[in-house]
Motif scaffolding. Sequence first.
Motif, mmCIF file in Angstrom:
data_model
loop_
_atom_site.group_PDB
_atom_site.id
_atom_site.type_symbol
_atom_site.label_atom_id
_atom_site.label_comp_id
_atom_site.label_asym_id
_atom_site.label_seq_id
_atom_site.Cartn_x
_atom_site.Cartn_y
_atom_site.Cartn_z
ATOM 1 N N THR A 1 0.758 21.415 -6.985
ATOM 2 C CA THR A 1 -0.139 22.232 -6.172
ATOM 3 C C THR A 1 0.296 22.310 -4.718
ATOM 4 N N HIS A 2 1.280 21.494 -4.333
ATOM 5 C CA HIS A 2 1.765 21.468 -2.956
ATOM 6 C C HIS A 2 3.287 21.603 -2.941
ATOM 7 N N GLU A 3 3.818 22.117 -1.821
ATOM 8 C CA GLU A 3 5.248 22.409 -1.711
ATOM 9 C C GLU A 3 6.116 21.218 -1.323
ATOM 10 N N ILE A 4 5.557 20.300 -0.556
ATOM 11 C CA ILE A 4 6.309 19.137 -0.088
ATOM 12 C C ILE A 4 5.394 17.928 -0.053
ATOM 13 N N ALA A 5 6.003 16.738 -0.086
ATOM 14 C CA ALA A 5 5.206 15.517 -0.050
ATOM 15 C C ALA A 5 5.971 14.411 0.657
ATOM 16 N N LEU A 6 5.213 13.447 1.136
ATOM 17 C CA LEU A 6 5.752 12.244 1.744
ATOM 18 C C LEU A 6 5.120 11.056 1.033
ATOM 19 N N VAL A 7 5.952 10.153 0.540
ATOM 20 C CA VAL A 7 5.477 8.949 -0.130
ATOM 21 C C VAL A 7 5.971 7.762 0.693
ATOM 22 N N THR A 8 5.050 7.026 1.283
ATOM 23 C CA THR A 8 5.428 5.868 2.084
ATOM 24 C C THR A 8 4.855 4.607 1.466
ATOM 25 N N THR A 9 5.521 3.496 1.735
ATOM 26 C CA THR A 9 5.049 2.178 1.320
ATOM 27 C C THR A 9 4.892 1.345 2.575
ATOM 28 N N LEU A 10 3.731 0.724 2.692
ATOM 29 C CA LEU A 10 3.430 -0.120 3.836
ATOM 30 C C LEU A 10 3.047 -1.519 3.342
ATOM 31 N N GLU A 11 3.131 -2.490 4.222
ATOM 32 C CA GLU A 11 2.864 -3.876 3.835
ATOM 33 C C GLU A 11 1.411 -4.098 3.419
ATOM 34 N N VAL B 1 0.854 -1.182 0.000
ATOM 35 C CA VAL B 1 0.000 0.000 0.000
ATOM 36 C C VAL B 1 0.892 1.235 0.000
ATOM 37 N N HIS B 2 0.490 2.221 -0.755
ATOM 38 C CA HIS B 2 1.215 3.484 -0.802
ATOM 39 C C HIS B 2 0.365 4.554 -0.132
ATOM 40 N N HIS B 3 1.011 5.353 0.680
ATOM 41 C CA HIS B 3 0.356 6.421 1.432
ATOM 42 C C HIS B 3 1.098 7.711 1.072
ATOM 43 N N ILE B 4 0.415 8.595 0.367
ATOM 44 C CA ILE B 4 1.022 9.839 -0.089
ATOM 45 C C ILE B 4 0.337 11.003 0.619
ATOM 46 N N VAL B 5 1.140 11.860 1.209
ATOM 47 C CA VAL B 5 0.624 13.039 1.899
ATOM 48 C C VAL B 5 1.359 14.255 1.347
ATOM 49 N N MET B 6 0.605 15.313 1.066
ATOM 50 C CA MET B 6 1.188 16.546 0.541
ATOM 51 C C MET B 6 0.748 17.718 1.409
ATOM 52 N N TRP B 7 1.640 18.700 1.509
ATOM 53 C CA TRP B 7 1.337 19.893 2.300
ATOM 54 C C TRP B 7 1.889 21.139 1.620
ATOM 55 N N ASN B 8 1.395 22.268 2.085
ATOM 56 C CA ASN B 8 2.012 23.569 1.835
ATOM 57 C C ASN B 8 2.461 24.097 3.177
ATOM 58 N N PHE B 9 3.454 24.959 3.153
ATOM 59 C CA PHE B 9 3.867 25.599 4.396
ATOM 60 C C PHE B 9 2.846 26.659 4.784
ATOM 61 N N LYS B 10 2.717 26.875 6.075
ATOM 62 C CA LYS B 10 1.859 27.942 6.574
ATOM 63 C C LYS B 10 2.378 29.278 6.050
ATOM 64 N N PRO B 11 1.500 30.248 5.841
ATOM 65 C CA PRO B 11 1.918 31.541 5.281
ATOM 66 C C PRO B 11 3.014 32.238 6.078
ATOM 67 N N GLU B 12 3.065 32.023 7.384
ATOM 68 C CA GLU B 12 4.061 32.709 8.204
ATOM 69 C C GLU B 12 5.464 32.096 8.113
ATOM 70 N N ILE B 13 5.593 30.947 7.464
ATOM 71 C CA ILE B 13 6.905 30.331 7.286
ATOM 72 C C ILE B 13 7.618 31.038 6.135
ATOM 73 N N THR B 14 8.795 31.574 6.409
ATOM 74 C CA THR B 14 9.538 32.329 5.395
ATOM 75 C C THR B 14 10.323 31.385 4.480
ATOM 76 N N ASP B 15 10.675 31.885 3.315
ATOM 77 C CA ASP B 15 11.492 31.105 2.386
ATOM 78 C C ASP B 15 12.836 30.738 3.012
ATOM 79 N N GLU B 16 13.338 31.580 3.885
ATOM 80 C CA GLU B 16 14.610 31.321 4.547
ATOM 81 C C GLU B 16 14.507 30.155 5.525
ATOM 82 N N GLN B 17 13.349 29.942 6.111
ATOM 83 C CA GLN B 17 13.145 28.854 7.066
ATOM 84 C C GLN B 17 12.941 27.501 6.385
ATOM 85 N N LYS B 18 12.421 27.515 5.188
ATOM 86 C CA LYS B 18 11.995 26.275 4.537
ATOM 87 C C LYS B 18 13.092 25.233 4.349
#
Length: 99
Positions: free
Chosen positions: A54-64, A2-19
């Motif tokens: 459409t999203h800034e970062i993602a996590l792709v996991t594989t589970l049994e 099984v594949h579990h994919i999660v995507m997010w954007n950073f909150k508006p208050e997170i600066t480009d320097e912090q990312k």
Amino acid sequence: MVHHIVMWNFKPEITDEQKPELKSAMKENLSKLVGQVPGLLSVEFVPQPISSSTHEIALVTTLEKAEDIAVYAKHPAHVHVADTYVRPYVCQRACLDFE
């Protein structure tokens, strides 16, 4: 498997320097979950999607198996990583699970 994919954007208050530092911490700590969470086979963190995304970062996991998604979601190691390194900084979560 099984594949579990999660995507997010950073909150508006997170600066480009912090990312970059936040992305690095996310990748490092999410990757460490393999071997700690039963059924979790692999973790791939995507810090730089291409511009059509459409999203800034993602996590792709594989589970049994599909039931392992619930185990992963509630596992104390995952909850700690998510609550410490991910959730405080992100918004607009999207998720897709598939076999």
